[in-house]
Design an enzyme around this catalytic site. Structure first.
Site, PDB file in Angstrom:
ATOM      1  N   THR A  71      -5.408  -0.441   8.001  1.00  0.00           N
ATOM      2  CA  THR A  71      -5.871  -1.707   8.568  1.00  0.00           C
ATOM      3  C   THR A  71      -6.876  -2.374   7.643  1.00  0.00           C
ATOM      4  O   THR A  71      -6.792  -3.586   7.370  1.00  0.00           O
ATOM      5  CB  THR A  71      -6.486  -1.476   9.957  1.00  0.00           C
ATOM      6  OG1 THR A  71      -5.471  -0.995  10.841  1.00  0.00           O
ATOM      7  CG2 THR A  71      -7.069  -2.770  10.514  1.00  0.00           C
ATOM      8  N   GLN A 143       4.505   3.704   6.722  1.00  0.00           N
ATOM      9  CA  GLN A 143       5.511   4.586   7.323  1.00  0.00           C
ATOM     10  C   GLN A 143       6.459   5.183   6.291  1.00  0.00           C
ATOM     11  O   GLN A 143       6.954   6.303   6.470  1.00  0.00           O
ATOM     12  CB  GLN A 143       6.306   3.823   8.382  1.00  0.00           C
ATOM     13  CG  GLN A 143       5.521   3.440   9.612  1.00  0.00           C
ATOM     14  CD  GLN A 143       5.097   4.643  10.444  1.00  0.00           C
ATOM     15  OE1 GLN A 143       5.666   5.723  10.360  1.00  0.00           O
ATOM     16  NE2 GLN A 143       4.067   4.452  11.258  1.00  0.00           N
ATOM     17  N   SER A 163      -1.630   5.068   4.461  1.00  0.00           N
ATOM     18  CA  SER A 163      -2.577   5.699   5.377  1.00  0.00           C
ATOM     19  C   SER A 163      -2.341   7.195   5.385  1.00  0.00           C
ATOM     20  O   SER A 163      -1.195   7.656   5.332  1.00  0.00           O
ATOM     21  CB  SER A 163      -2.388   5.136   6.787  1.00  0.00           C
ATOM     22  OG  SER A 163      -3.296   5.716   7.691  1.00  0.00           O
ATOM     23  N   ALA A 164      -3.428   7.966   5.491  1.00  0.00           N
ATOM     24  CA  ALA A 164      -3.329   9.424   5.398  1.00  0.00           C
ATOM     25  C   ALA A 164      -2.692  10.057   6.626  1.00  0.00           C
ATOM     26  O   ALA A 164      -1.877  10.974   6.513  1.00  0.00           O
ATOM     27  CB  ALA A 164      -4.713  10.019   5.172  1.00  0.00           C
ATOM     28  N   HIS A 165      -3.054   9.589   7.825  1.00  0.00           N
ATOM     29  CA  HIS A 165      -2.646  10.330   9.019  1.00  0.00           C
ATOM     30  C   HIS A 165      -1.173  10.153   9.362  1.00  0.00           C
ATOM     31  O   HIS A 165      -0.650  10.850  10.224  1.00  0.00           O
ATOM     32  CB  HIS A 165      -3.536   9.959  10.219  1.00  0.00           C
ATOM     33  CG  HIS A 165      -3.291   8.599  10.791  1.00  0.00           C
ATOM     34  ND1 HIS A 165      -2.652   8.406  11.988  1.00  0.00           N
ATOM     35  CD2 HIS A 165      -3.626   7.370  10.345  1.00  0.00           C
ATOM     36  CE1 HIS A 165      -2.593   7.118  12.266  1.00  0.00           C
ATOM     37  NE2 HIS A 165      -3.182   6.461  11.280  1.00  0.00           N
ATOM     38  N   THR A 201     -20.398   4.632   0.370  1.00  0.00           N
ATOM     39  CA  THR A 201     -20.151   6.017  -0.021  1.00  0.00           C
ATOM     40  C   THR A 201     -18.789   6.470   0.489  1.00  0.00           C
ATOM     41  O   THR A 201     -18.458   6.297   1.663  1.00  0.00           O
ATOM     42  CB  THR A 201     -21.254   6.937   0.546  1.00  0.00           C
ATOM     43  OG1 THR A 201     -22.514   6.515   0.039  1.00  0.00           O
ATOM     44  CG2 THR A 201     -21.008   8.385   0.155  1.00  0.00           C
ATOM     45  N   CYS A 290      -0.552  -2.030  24.378  1.00  0.00           N
ATOM     46  CA  CYS A 290      -1.595  -2.247  25.379  1.00  0.00           C
ATOM     47  C   CYS A 290      -2.841  -2.799  24.690  1.00  0.00           C
ATOM     48  O   CYS A 290      -3.285  -2.263  23.687  1.00  0.00           O
ATOM     49  CB  CYS A 290      -1.943  -0.950  26.087  1.00  0.00           C
ATOM     50  SG  CYS A 290      -0.564  -0.231  27.005  1.00  0.00           S
TER      51      CYS A 290
END
Length: 347
Positions: A71, A143, A163-165, A201, A290
């Site tokens: 994001t 993705q 993105s890492a997750h 940092t 949502c």
């Protein structure tokens, strides 16, 4: 109850390699910007992770700026640029674009001006994979990274978000990849970290986990793990089909991510399906979002012209390595039984 996690596109379970890297980094005292021995050790760990992510994505010729997630990377890449985009983009990207690019019924986007456009590589809801035109300004690869074999350097994209997750790393860390030589103004200013493009940092533990997850994801791709996942996805979709049903499989006619099945049972609300499956021990996602307690039909599916009823009744099942054939078949059986009960009540 033995729960089955089928929501990998939302967040992939953390990889053991990433967990170990996070713990290693948490035990380090130094700040990566400090010049003493402890700081240099922290810097070495950070740069190792940067190299791991760049190697995994084939990012030769790109600078990598670590961020708090995709994001933030989207804001850094897109804010104030007046980029063109489509309604199928993730909300983090849609917030910065004008929705002017056409989308066909399969979810494919037409791009006439690549240098002024942003285009996701793969859609999180439908799994539909786009053809990236050369010279594209920005691509959301969140993705696709770790699931599809590609080299960023061969795409011709100017900037890419990751993105890492989504690939088994920790939450709260991502990156923007920028073609070397491209000028980009910082949004977060201060100490000048990340080559002056993102001050503050660095999240050393998250970054270390990101690097380890990216390296492991690359090994999985090379080993053909996601081809096995694609076979399971196909088994799932076949098991859900029935001659008496009106199930709509979304994006099935297009190239898709190997793990994603998006389908709708018109008249049966997606959020109701999610709750029913949750109670039965399966974690899936609805094709609706949502916000402040308000539920609405998926903007992605509406942009594809599917209509509000279909968009509101869609759910997404996203698989990953470790999901078993037995789990997929049990989900299909459970979902179909719940669908029969719903039809009986609605009759």
């Amino acid at each position: 109850m033995n729960r089955v996690y089928l929501d990998w596109n939302a967040t992939a379970p953390i990889r053991p390699e990433a967990r170990a890297a996070v713990i290693e980094a948490l035990d380090m005292t130094g700040n990566p910007s400090s010049v003493h021995a402890e700081g240099r050790a922290a810097r070495a760990l950070l740069e190792r992770a940067r190299a791991q992510v760049l190697e995994a994505i084939g990012g030769e010729g790109y600078d990598l700026v670590f961020t708090s997630g995709a994001t933030e990377a989207a804001a850094l890449a897109c804010a104030g640029r007046g980029l063109l985009g489509a309604g199928v983009e993730h909300d983090a990207v849609r917030a910065w674009i004008a929705e002017t690019l056409p989308v066909d019924a399969a979810g494919r986007v037409g791009v006439a001006e690549p240098a002024r456009s942003v285009l996701q590589y793969a859609n999180s809801e439908t799994g539909v994979v786009q053809s990236l035109p050369p010279g594209l300004a920005v691509s959301d690869m969140t993705q696709a990274f770790g699931k599809l074999p590609f080299a960023l350097s061969e795409t011709g994209v100017e900037m890419a978000l990751v993105s890492a997750h989504k690939l088994g790393g920790p939450k709260g860390v991502g990156a923007l990849l920028i073609r070397q030589g491209l000028d980009l103004a910082a949004q977060i200013r201060g100490g000048g970290q990340e080559m002056g493009r993102r001050s503050g940092t660095e999240n050393l533990a998250g970054i270390a986990g990101f690097g380890a997850a990216a390296a492991a994801a690359r090994r999985d791709l090379e080993a053909g793990v996601w081809e096995e996942v694609a076979e399971l996805r196909n088994i799932l979709e076949k098991s859900l089909e029935g001659p008496e049903d009106q199930i709509i499989f979304i994006g099935k006619s297009a190239e898709r991510l190997p793990n994603t099945a998006c389908f709708a049972a018109p008249g049966w609300k997606g959020e109701t399906q999610v709750m029913a499956m949750d109670l039965a021990g399966f974690a899936i996602s609805a094709g609706s979002a949502c916000s402040s307690g308000k539920v609405r039909a998926s903007r992605v599916l509406e942009a594809m012209g599917l209509g509000e009823e279909v968009a509101a009744s869609a759910v997404r099942v996203s698989l990953g390595p470790g999901v078993t054939r037995d789990a997929v078949l049990r989900f299909a059986e459970t979902w179909r039984a719940a669908q029969r009960r719903h039809r009986a009540r609605a009759a």
